[in-house]
Design a protein around this motif. Structure first.
Motif, PDB file in Angstrom:
ATOM      1  N   LEU A  74      -1.624  -4.053   1.313  1.00 32.97           N
ATOM      2  CA  LEU A  74      -1.576  -4.610   2.661  1.00 32.97           C
ATOM      3  C   LEU A  74      -1.992  -3.608   3.736  1.00 32.97           C
ATOM      4  O   LEU A  74      -2.298  -4.000   4.851  1.00 32.97           O
ATOM      5  N   GLY A  75      -1.974  -2.319   3.396  1.00 31.97           N
ATOM      6  CA  GLY A  75      -2.304  -1.303   4.391  1.00 31.97           C
ATOM      7  C   GLY A  75      -1.166  -1.077   5.372  1.00 31.97           C
ATOM      8  O   GLY A  75      -1.394  -0.658   6.503  1.00 31.97           O
ATOM      9  N   TYR A  76       0.058  -1.352   4.948  1.00 30.68           N
ATOM     10  CA  TYR A  76       1.233  -1.183   5.805  1.00 30.68           C
ATOM     11  C   TYR A  76       1.955   0.107   5.432  1.00 30.68           C
ATOM     12  O   TYR A  76       1.798   0.628   4.329  1.00 30.68           O
ATOM     13  N   ALA A  77       2.793   0.581   6.339  1.00 32.39           N
ATOM     14  CA  ALA A  77       3.617   1.757   6.072  1.00 32.39           C
ATOM     15  C   ALA A  77       4.587   1.445   4.940  1.00 32.39           C
ATOM     16  O   ALA A  77       5.113   0.323   4.849  1.00 32.39           O
ATOM     17  N   LYS A  78       4.832   2.437   4.082  1.00 40.96           N
ATOM     18  CA  LYS A  78       5.754   2.248   2.960  1.00 40.96           C
ATOM     19  C   LYS A  78       7.136   1.834   3.443  1.00 40.96           C
ATOM     20  O   LYS A  78       7.788   0.993   2.822  1.00 40.96           O
ATOM     21  N   SER A  79       7.571   2.399   4.557  1.00 47.40           N
ATOM     22  CA  SER A  79       8.908   2.072   5.080  1.00 47.40           C
ATOM     23  C   SER A  79       8.990   0.607   5.501  1.00 47.40           C
ATOM     24  O   SER A  79      10.007  -0.052   5.279  1.00 47.40           O
ATOM     25  N   SER A  80       7.929   0.075   6.098  1.00 42.42           N
ATOM     26  CA  SER A  80       7.917  -1.336   6.502  1.00 42.42           C
ATOM     27  C   SER A  80       7.971  -2.255   5.288  1.00 42.42           C
ATOM     28  O   SER A  80       8.704  -3.238   5.266  1.00 42.42           O
ATOM     29  N   VAL A  81       7.181  -1.926   4.271  1.00 41.35           N
ATOM     30  CA  VAL A  81       7.162  -2.734   3.055  1.00 41.35           C
ATOM     31  C   VAL A  81       8.498  -2.629   2.332  1.00 41.35           C
ATOM     32  O   VAL A  81       9.017  -3.626   1.816  1.00 41.35           O
ATOM     33  N   SER A  82       9.085  -1.453   2.327  1.00 41.78           N
ATOM     34  CA  SER A  82      10.387  -1.283   1.686  1.00 41.78           C
ATOM     35  C   SER A  82      11.422  -2.200   2.323  1.00 41.78           C
ATOM     36  O   SER A  82      12.197  -2.864   1.625  1.00 41.78           O
ATOM     37  N   ARG A  83      11.431  -2.260   3.654  1.00 43.42           N
ATOM     38  CA  ARG A  83      12.351  -3.179   4.345  1.00 43.42           C
ATOM     39  C   ARG A  83      12.049  -4.628   3.977  1.00 43.42           C
ATOM     40  O   ARG A  83      12.949  -5.419   3.709  1.00 43.42           O
ATOM     41  N   GLY A  84      10.783  -4.978   3.981  1.00 40.16           N
ATOM     42  CA  GLY A  84      10.398  -6.347   3.653  1.00 40.16           C
ATOM     43  C   GLY A  84      10.768  -6.737   2.241  1.00 40.16           C
ATOM     44  O   GLY A  84      11.273  -7.832   1.990  1.00 40.16           O
ATOM     45  N   VAL A  85      10.516  -5.843   1.302  1.00 46.85           N
ATOM     46  CA  VAL A  85      10.843  -6.099  -0.103  1.00 46.85           C
ATOM     47  C   VAL A  85      12.357  -6.210  -0.277  1.00 46.85           C
ATOM     48  O   VAL A  85      12.851  -7.079  -1.009  1.00 46.85           O
ATOM     49  N   ASN A  86      13.106  -5.346   0.396  1.00 45.98           N
ATOM     50  CA  ASN A  86      14.565  -5.440   0.318  1.00 45.98           C
ATOM     51  C   ASN A  86      15.069  -6.765   0.891  1.00 45.98           C
ATOM     52  O   ASN A  86      16.029  -7.348   0.371  1.00 45.98           O
ATOM     53  N   ASN A  87      14.417  -7.253   1.940  1.00 47.11           N
ATOM     54  CA  ASN A  87      14.783  -8.567   2.489  1.00 47.11           C
ATOM     55  C   ASN A  87      14.521  -9.679   1.475  1.00 47.11           C
ATOM     56  O   ASN A  87      15.318 -10.611   1.350  1.00 47.11           O
ATOM     57  N   LEU A  88      13.401  -9.580   0.762  1.00 45.87           N
ATOM     58  CA  LEU A  88      13.099 -10.578  -0.273  1.00 45.87           C
ATOM     59  C   LEU A  88      14.152 -10.534  -1.376  1.00 45.87           C
ATOM     60  O   LEU A  88      14.577 -11.577  -1.878  1.00 45.87           O
TER      61      LEU A  88
END
Length: 166
Positions: A74-88
């Motif tokens: 996605l080209g996103y920051a790892k921290s942003s994706v980590s939050r998103g994945v944790n939400n999922l």
């Protein structure tokens, strides 16, 4: 907003999200949310769906998928994706094992497949209307998050009736 591209050789569709403009339930355009780093990102619904869809596509390409793979795609920051994945995970769509590998729950797999099916249906609609593949993909990726199930089902039925399987 940075776009993303995800190739899926299994069915020949490519996902792309570029210059996404989100619309609220009232139809008015909304600014994308900004992360702490100042990068624009999608808001909850679209983000959730984009992460699920990306995990699905990556699972079609790789034996295992981790948050870092999603971030790179996605080209996103790892921290942003980590939050998103944790939400999922918190919503019960995915599980993450001790090695950080992502797997779908039954509900998560069904939702990801439904989102990706919308993408394929919308892409075929725009190609059928004469758009080139890249334009069709780009528009499908924006619309797939807001179109309702009934409209998508109607187009799917039209496609199936016009082009029945052999």
């Amino acid at each position: 907003m940075r776009g993303f591209s995800a190739e899926n050789a299994k069915n020949g569709f490519t996902l792309r999200a570029e210059n996404v403009i989100m619309h609220g339930m009232d139809g008015r355009a909304q600014k994308p949310a900004k992360s702490r780093s100042g990068r624009e990102g999608m808001i909850d619904h679209e983000s959730e769906e984009m992460y699920l869809e990306t995990v699905l596509v990556l699972k079609g390409e790789k034996a295992v998928v981790r948050s870092i793979d999603v971030a790179e795609r996605l080209g996103y920051a790892k921290s942003s994706v980590s939050r998103g994945v944790n939400n999922l995970r918190d919503k019960g769509y995915i599980v993450i094992d001790d090695d950080g590998f992502i797997g779908f729950t039954e509900e998560g797999a069904a939702k990801a497949e439904r989102i990706y099916e919308r993408h394929k249906i919308l892409t075929s609609l725009f190609v059928e209307l004469g758009a080139d593949e890249k334009l069709a993909e780009s528009n499908a990726c924006r619309i797939e998050h807001v179109i309702d199930d009934e409209c998508c089902a109607r187009w799917k039925n039209k496609i199936n009736n016009a082009y029945p399987p052999p």
